[in-house]
Scaffold this active site. Sequence first.
Site, PDB file in Angstrom:
ATOM      1  N   ASP A 203       0.113  29.375  45.459  1.00 30.38           N
ATOM      2  CA  ASP A 203       1.065  29.428  44.360  1.00 30.38           C
ATOM      3  C   ASP A 203       0.778  28.327  43.327  1.00 30.38           C
ATOM      4  OD1 ASP A 203       3.733  30.723  43.644  1.00 30.38           O
ATOM      5  OD2 ASP A 203       4.289  28.610  43.557  1.00 30.38           O
ATOM      6  N   GLU A 257      -3.433  31.120  42.360  1.00 30.61           N
ATOM      7  CA  GLU A 257      -2.761  31.665  41.188  1.00 30.61           C
ATOM      8  C   GLU A 257      -3.097  30.750  40.020  1.00 30.61           C
ATOM      9  OE1 GLU A 257       1.734  32.908  39.730  1.00 30.61           O
ATOM     10  OE2 GLU A 257       1.418  31.089  40.877  1.00 30.61           O
TER      11      GLU A 257
HETATM   12  C1  NOJ Z   1       4.597  31.703  41.026  1.00 27.11           C
HETATM   13  C2  NOJ Z   1       5.256  32.717  41.881  1.00 27.11           C
HETATM   14  O1  NOJ Z   1       4.469  33.863  41.927  1.00 27.11           O
HETATM   15  C3  NOJ Z   1       6.625  32.949  41.302  1.00 27.11           C
HETATM   16  O2  NOJ Z   1       7.274  34.048  41.882  1.00 27.11           O
HETATM   17  C4  NOJ Z   1       7.411  31.673  41.465  1.00 27.11           C
HETATM   18  O3  NOJ Z   1       8.643  31.798  40.809  1.00 27.11           O
HETATM   19  C5  NOJ Z   1       6.669  30.467  40.894  1.00 27.11           C
HETATM   20  N1  NOJ Z   1       5.271  30.464  41.182  1.00 27.11           N
HETATM   21  C6  NOJ Z   1       7.236  29.192  41.451  1.00 27.11           C
HETATM   22  O4  NOJ Z   1       6.855  29.050  42.793  1.00 27.11           O
END
Ligand code: NOJ
Length: 566
Positions: A203, A257
């Site tokens: 993440d 990500e």
């Molecule tokens: C990215 C995640 O995919 C999302 O759902 C989340 O709100 C944020 N990061 C914070 O963790």
Amino acid sequence: MNEFAKTWWKESVVYQIYPRSFQDSNGDGIGDLQGIISKLDYLAFLGIDVLWLSPHFDSPNDDNGYDIRDYYNVMEEFGTMKEFDLMLKRLQKNGIKLIIDLVVNHTSDEHRWFRESKSSHDNPYRDYYIWKEGVEKGRPPNNWPSFFGGSAWEWDEASGEYYLHYFGKKQPDLNWENPKVREEVYDIMRFWLDKGVDGFRMDVIPFISKHQDFLDIPEDSLNHPEFIYASGPRLHEFLEEMNREVLSKYDTMTVGEAFGVTEECTQLMTDERRNELDMVFLFDIGRIGRENWRQNEWTLPQLKAMFNIQSEVGNFHWPTQFFNNHDNPRSVSKYGNDSPKYRETSAKLLAMLLLTQKGTPFLYQGEEIGMTNYPFTSLDQFDDIEVKGNIDKVLKSGASPEEFLQELNKTSRDHARTPMQWNKKPNAGFSGGEKSWLSVNPNFEIINVESNLNNPKSVFHFYRQLIEIRRNSTDLIYGDYFDIDPGHTKVFAYTRAGIRFTYLIMLNMSDSMVKYQVRFEFQDYELLLSNIPTTPNKISTNYIELQPWEARIYKSKPITNRVEYE
Ligand code: NOJ
Ligand code: CA
């Protein structure tokens, strides 16, 4: 022709489950691990190789599990550790690998570390988070904004300092400068890897290294702080350390990500000659035309340019391909046409695009049956913290509630989070209870798994066929990508040139019929699959008539003079 070494994760098709919305087994309206277990045959039948599970850890659910309270426990609503172990065993029995969500840019404010950290200045956990004094009374240390509205700094009265949170105020950012924090993260990773999971989706991983000068960011970056947050000075050092300490000791798959990163940073994170991550999710395609909560127009040549950028990141970079996840609207509503006339055809076209591109494809639950956006009719129907947190700011900026609603109907994250539509029963078969945690899309009587399974011409079976074709073709996985017509405004046509075969893919991404000229070199290519019954099954003319949203894949005769993959 291809510098890449072959690996299992390049050859895999990944399926993402958002556990809260997948399948509820006990009638409380919330999806759970037993629910997932009950659907493993379905996933195996679809043909996926890897499951990515969105966070399953103990959490107060301020951001649906992306706010973790205990990394060593399963969220109560989802089940127990025993059930997790059972799920893992069953997955393994079905030959499906599992990657889990590593959310370590921040924790929940209810995590024990944060409670300790907050308790006093000299608590040993104080430095696990980022605490700063205000510039003056009542003014936070700098102008950094939170993605979920307001300042990224929250005042703590008791200790007289602010703490940093890029996301919600219940999601304080960890201080990666502190080696103890990094050790804790590596321990968490080892714990789950030792259990048998096969890797991680990480993440917002580029945000872990903070700019230590904590200077104001320029005014014109305030709407897109991700570009600043993702460019911290020690990112690559931290990822290398994580790789050395943990990842290198296991056979894993990692995908970061990559919100806000530059092309150069992408290269550094994923270059196979370095040791950081295997892959990243880039945001260009998913965010095409997006301006925060607004969705602007975009064109097909712009979309193609983004696929080209992906393929040009470098010879030593392996891309990911995805249109959907839990943070984006439904792909058939965004890139296809979700009207009754074209929904199925365009969903199948997107399936072909996803599964014939170069890179590891990621499907999101419901995509395989062509689930659509939810028709929201008022702002209070949204559950998402991103909407709730930003509503004041948006309305204050001059937008009307109607305009905000209209745009959210195209962009909200909640479109992806409505429950999976299994059948025509109440709650679409997602839950046997009274109510599901988020409303089911009213179109579930038409769009559901059962009707897809029963219809050999359904979107589901088209995905299955494509997954099968991909699995049986090394050339479609490793072959070079070439966009043969980047300027065409309706047709996306490209080749994948492998060692033995070249594939030609033609996609009419429009509502009108297109007479498309085919180059001589493609004569005699054989039709492998199309989403509209098509004859003849060989290219034998200079022009092909492509119906609205028609998608075709052709295969060349065997080629004999190309070199082998490594
Ligand atoms: C990215 C995640 O995919 C999302 O759902 C989340 O709100 C944020 N990061 C914070 O963790
Ligand atoms: Ca449940």
